[in-house]
Design a protein around this motif. Structure first.
Motif, mmCIF file in Angstrom:
data_model
loop_
_atom_site.group_PDB
_atom_site.id
_atom_site.type_symbol
_atom_site.label_atom_id
_atom_site.label_comp_id
_atom_site.label_asym_id
_atom_site.label_seq_id
_atom_site.Cartn_x
_atom_site.Cartn_y
_atom_site.Cartn_z
ATOM 1 N N ASP A 147 40.277 89.714 25.908
ATOM 2 C CA ASP A 147 41.594 89.095 25.726
ATOM 3 C C ASP A 147 41.526 87.610 26.037
ATOM 4 O O ASP A 147 41.753 87.173 27.166
ATOM 5 C CB ASP A 147 42.615 89.808 26.611
ATOM 6 C CG ASP A 147 44.031 89.392 26.297
ATOM 7 O OD1 ASP A 147 44.236 88.376 25.578
ATOM 8 O OD2 ASP A 147 44.948 90.076 26.772
ATOM 9 N N LEU A 148 41.211 86.834 25.025
ATOM 10 C CA LEU A 148 41.088 85.387 25.211
ATOM 11 C C LEU A 148 42.449 84.733 25.434
ATOM 12 O O LEU A 148 42.528 83.697 26.095
ATOM 13 C CB LEU A 148 40.363 84.767 24.020
ATOM 14 C CG LEU A 148 38.928 85.258 23.823
ATOM 15 C CD1 LEU A 148 38.332 84.618 22.577
ATOM 16 C CD2 LEU A 148 38.077 84.974 25.044
ATOM 17 N N SER A 165 46.045 82.219 31.816
ATOM 18 C CA SER A 165 45.720 82.089 33.235
ATOM 19 C C SER A 165 45.662 80.633 33.688
ATOM 20 O O SER A 165 45.862 80.348 34.861
ATOM 21 C CB SER A 165 44.403 82.796 33.565
ATOM 22 O OG SER A 165 43.296 82.068 33.057
ATOM 23 N N VAL A 166 45.378 79.728 32.762
ATOM 24 C CA VAL A 166 45.347 78.307 33.122
ATOM 25 C C VAL A 166 46.587 77.572 32.637
ATOM 26 O O VAL A 166 46.800 76.416 32.974
ATOM 27 C CB VAL A 166 44.080 77.596 32.590
ATOM 28 C CG1 VAL A 166 42.847 78.187 33.204
ATOM 29 C CG2 VAL A 166 44.015 77.616 31.087
ATOM 30 N N PHE A 168 43.006 73.638 20.230
ATOM 31 C CA PHE A 168 42.857 73.531 21.679
ATOM 32 C C PHE A 168 42.451 72.127 22.092
ATOM 33 O O PHE A 168 41.797 71.416 21.342
ATOM 34 C CB PHE A 168 41.787 74.513 22.177
ATOM 35 C CG PHE A 168 42.229 75.938 22.130
ATOM 36 C CD1 PHE A 168 42.891 76.506 23.209
ATOM 37 C CD2 PHE A 168 42.006 76.717 21.013
ATOM 38 C CE1 PHE A 168 43.316 77.815 23.174
ATOM 39 C CE2 PHE A 168 42.428 78.029 20.962
ATOM 40 C CZ PHE A 168 43.078 78.579 22.044
ATOM 41 N N GLN A 169 42.854 71.772 23.305
ATOM 42 C CA GLN A 169 42.323 70.587 23.965
ATOM 43 C C GLN A 169 40.886 70.929 24.362
ATOM 44 O O GLN A 169 40.514 72.105 24.420
ATOM 45 C CB GLN A 169 43.131 70.280 25.241
ATOM 46 C CG GLN A 169 44.593 70.103 25.037
ATOM 47 C CD GLN A 169 44.928 68.700 24.538
ATOM 48 O OE1 GLN A 169 44.090 67.956 24.045
ATOM 49 N NE2 GLN A 169 46.184 68.345 24.640
ATOM 50 N N GLU A 198 36.726 75.009 26.788
ATOM 51 C CA GLU A 198 35.927 75.360 27.965
ATOM 52 C C GLU A 198 36.388 76.704 28.545
ATOM 53 O O GLU A 198 35.566 77.559 28.892
ATOM 54 C CB GLU A 198 36.036 74.266 29.029
ATOM 55 C CG GLU A 198 35.149 74.507 30.216
ATOM 56 C CD GLU A 198 35.158 73.354 31.203
ATOM 57 O OE1 GLU A 198 34.847 73.606 32.368
ATOM 58 O OE2 GLU A 198 35.475 72.217 30.803
ATOM 59 N N VAL A 199 37.677 76.901 28.632
ATOM 60 C CA VAL A 199 38.230 78.173 29.128
ATOM 61 C C VAL A 199 37.775 79.327 28.229
ATOM 62 O O VAL A 199 37.330 80.372 28.708
ATOM 63 C CB VAL A 199 39.775 78.111 29.197
ATOM 64 C CG1 VAL A 199 40.382 79.482 29.409
ATOM 65 C CG2 VAL A 199 40.211 77.150 30.288
ATOM 66 N N LEU A 200 37.882 79.144 26.921
ATOM 67 C CA LEU A 200 37.471 80.180 25.980
ATOM 68 C C LEU A 200 35.975 80.473 26.091
ATOM 69 O O LEU A 200 35.562 81.636 26.117
ATOM 70 C CB LEU A 200 37.811 79.770 24.551
ATOM 71 C CG LEU A 200 39.292 79.647 24.216
ATOM 72 C CD1 LEU A 200 39.464 79.073 22.815
ATOM 73 C CD2 LEU A 200 39.988 80.984 24.336
ATOM 74 N N GLY A 201 35.175 79.423 26.161
ATOM 75 C CA GLY A 201 33.733 79.593 26.266
ATOM 76 C C GLY A 201 33.339 80.356 27.514
ATOM 77 O O GLY A 201 32.482 81.252 27.466
ATOM 78 N N LYS A 202 33.962 80.036 28.619
ATOM 79 C CA LYS A 202 33.658 80.741 29.873
ATOM 80 C C LYS A 202 34.059 82.208 29.793
ATOM 81 O O LYS A 202 33.342 83.085 30.275
ATOM 82 C CB LYS A 202 34.347 80.062 31.053
ATOM 83 C CG LYS A 202 33.699 78.750 31.435
ATOM 84 C CD LYS A 202 34.406 78.105 32.606
ATOM 85 C CE LYS A 202 33.728 76.798 32.986
ATOM 86 N NZ LYS A 202 34.388 76.155 34.117
ATOM 87 N N ALA A 203 35.204 82.488 29.178
ATOM 88 C CA ALA A 203 35.651 83.881 29.055
ATOM 89 C C ALA A 203 34.707 84.683 28.163
ATOM 90 O O ALA A 203 34.383 85.837 28.467
ATOM 91 C CB ALA A 203 37.076 83.926 28.497
#
Length: 65
Positions: A23-24, A30-31, A44-45, A50-55
Motif C-alpha cells: 500500500d504505497l 504516513s508523511v 510527486f515532489q 524517496e518515500v515510495l522508493g523506501k516503501a
C-alpha cells in the motif's frame, strides 16, 4: 479522494486472490499527502519519490529469503 475510493475494492479483490498488497498510498499518507504531492495532485515532489522508493525496497526485502 479518488485513490482511497479505488484502493478499497482493489485491495479486497487482490487479497481474495491471495496476493500481497504494498500500500504505497498508506506510505504517502504516513508523511502527509500535502507534503509530497504538489497542487497538481498527480506528480510527486522529490521527497515523495524517496518515500515510495523506501516503501518498495522495504517490501522487497521482506519477501526475500
Amino acid at each position: 479522494t479518488d485513490i482511497p475510493a479505488y484502493n478499497g475494492p482493489t485491495r479486497a479483490l487482490v487479497e481474495s486472490l491471495g496476493l500481497g498488497v504494498n500500500d504505497l498510498y498508506a506510505a504517502v499518507e504516513s508523511v502527509g499527502v500535502d507534503q509530497v504531492i504538489p497542487a497538481d495532485g498527480v506528480h510527486f515532489q522529490p521527497e515523495g519519490y524517496e518515500v515510495l522508493g523506501k516503501a518498495v525496497a522495504q517490501r522487497i526485502r521482506a519477501e526475500l529469503p
